[in-house]
Design an enzyme around this catalytic site. Structure first.
Site, mmCIF file in Angstrom:
data_model
loop_
_atom_site.group_PDB
_atom_site.id
_atom_site.type_symbol
_atom_site.label_atom_id
_atom_site.label_comp_id
_atom_site.label_asym_id
_atom_site.label_seq_id
_atom_site.Cartn_x
_atom_site.Cartn_y
_atom_site.Cartn_z
ATOM 1 N N GLU A 80 0.828 -1.210 0.000
ATOM 2 C CA GLU A 80 0.000 0.000 0.000
ATOM 3 C C GLU A 80 0.861 1.259 0.000
ATOM 4 O O GLU A 80 1.872 1.326 0.684
ATOM 5 C CB GLU A 80 -0.911 0.018 1.250
ATOM 6 N N CYS A 142 -7.262 -2.373 8.109
ATOM 7 C CA CYS A 142 -5.913 -2.397 7.530
ATOM 8 C C CYS A 142 -5.381 -0.977 7.399
ATOM 9 O O CYS A 142 -4.254 -0.679 7.785
ATOM 10 C CB CYS A 142 -5.922 -3.133 6.194
ATOM 11 N N HIS A 166 -1.217 -5.725 1.428
ATOM 12 C CA HIS A 166 -2.446 -6.522 1.303
ATOM 13 C C HIS A 166 -2.170 -7.738 0.426
ATOM 14 O O HIS A 166 -1.397 -7.655 -0.537
ATOM 15 C CB HIS A 166 -3.551 -5.694 0.631
HETATM 16 N N1 PCA Z 1 -8.195 -7.179 6.067
HETATM 17 C C1 PCA Z 1 -9.107 -6.113 6.447
HETATM 18 C C2 PCA Z 1 -9.037 -6.048 7.949
HETATM 19 C C3 PCA Z 1 -8.348 -7.294 8.383
HETATM 20 C C4 PCA Z 1 -7.780 -7.871 7.150
HETATM 21 O O1 PCA Z 1 -7.017 -8.844 7.098
HETATM 22 C C5 PCA Z 1 -8.843 -4.800 5.717
HETATM 23 O O2 PCA Z 1 -8.417 -4.858 4.552
HETATM 24 O O3 PCA Z 1 -9.074 -3.726 6.259
#
Ligand code: PCA
Length: 206
Positions: A80, A142, A166
């Protein structure tokens, strides 16, 4: 030897498995590049996740921080670029439903990742793993955790590189969930090891 704090998340919403949890658990205590990894699984709870993260930072005093999360539906590994000062989204695991809330009243509107995300993406592709920079971590947990880590580094004037990656669903999760793209656990884990090696190399400590 430097210390890396590596966080993952517990399962949430309709995702009965969170692939980040197994990855961080398996990497706990391992050495990658010049980092000894200290892992922590964070709760999907707006009122606890940031607090837990900051407690771990105070306890472990890491030289770098990488947080991992599931982005079900994505088909690439996605470091990100940016975290924004907003809590918003679906119910968390404790039933908190937040709308347009700021994370830190005195915080900047946004923080840019201080991880070498371009180098990570390039290296991931070199080792055969599809990857691209993501320009939004959303407004759910996240983004929250990424923002909290970067805000800590900024306000404590530490040079701790910090950011968020992610990942797609694992096959394990896709089998249970239904129609989401998925990767093998081994490839997801290899991707994370690759990113840690890039961080280690970029900082000239491997
Ligand atoms: N993904 C979520 C919250 C926990 C996770 O593993 C997110 O993308 O915010």
């Amino acid at each position: 030897m430097k210390t890396l704090l590596l966080t993952g998340f517990e399962p949430f919403l309709s995702y009965t498995i969170n692939p980040t949890m197994r990855i961080v658990e398996e990497l706990h205590g391992q050495v990658v590049g010049n980092y000894k990894i200290h892992s922590e699984v964070l709760p999907v709870d707006f009122r606890k996740a940031g607090e837990n993260l900051l407690e771990q930072i105070d306890k472990v005093k890491p030289d770098a921080l990488i947080s991992l999360g599931l982005a079900a539906g994505r088909y690439k590994l996605t470091p990100e670029r940016i975290a924004i000062n907003v809590n918003d989204g679906e119910s968390d695991n404790s039933g908190n439903v937040l709308e347009d809330e700021v994370i830190q009243a005195e915080g900047q509107d946004a923080y840019m990742s201080t991880l070498p995300i371009r180098d990570m993406v390039n290296r991931l592709k070199e080792v055969g793993l599809p990857a691209e920079i993501s320009n939004t971590a959303g407004t759910y947990l996240c983004n929250h955790v990424m923002y909290q880590g970067l805000h800590y580094a900024k306000t404590h004037q530490t040079h701790m590189p910090s950011g968020f990656i992610h990942m797609p669903a694992s096959h394990e999760l896709a089998l249970q969930h239904g129609r989401i793209p998925s990767w093998s656990h081994d490839d997801l884990k290899r991707g994370m090891i690759t990113c840690i090696k890039v961080l280690s190399k970029t900082l000239g400590i491997s």
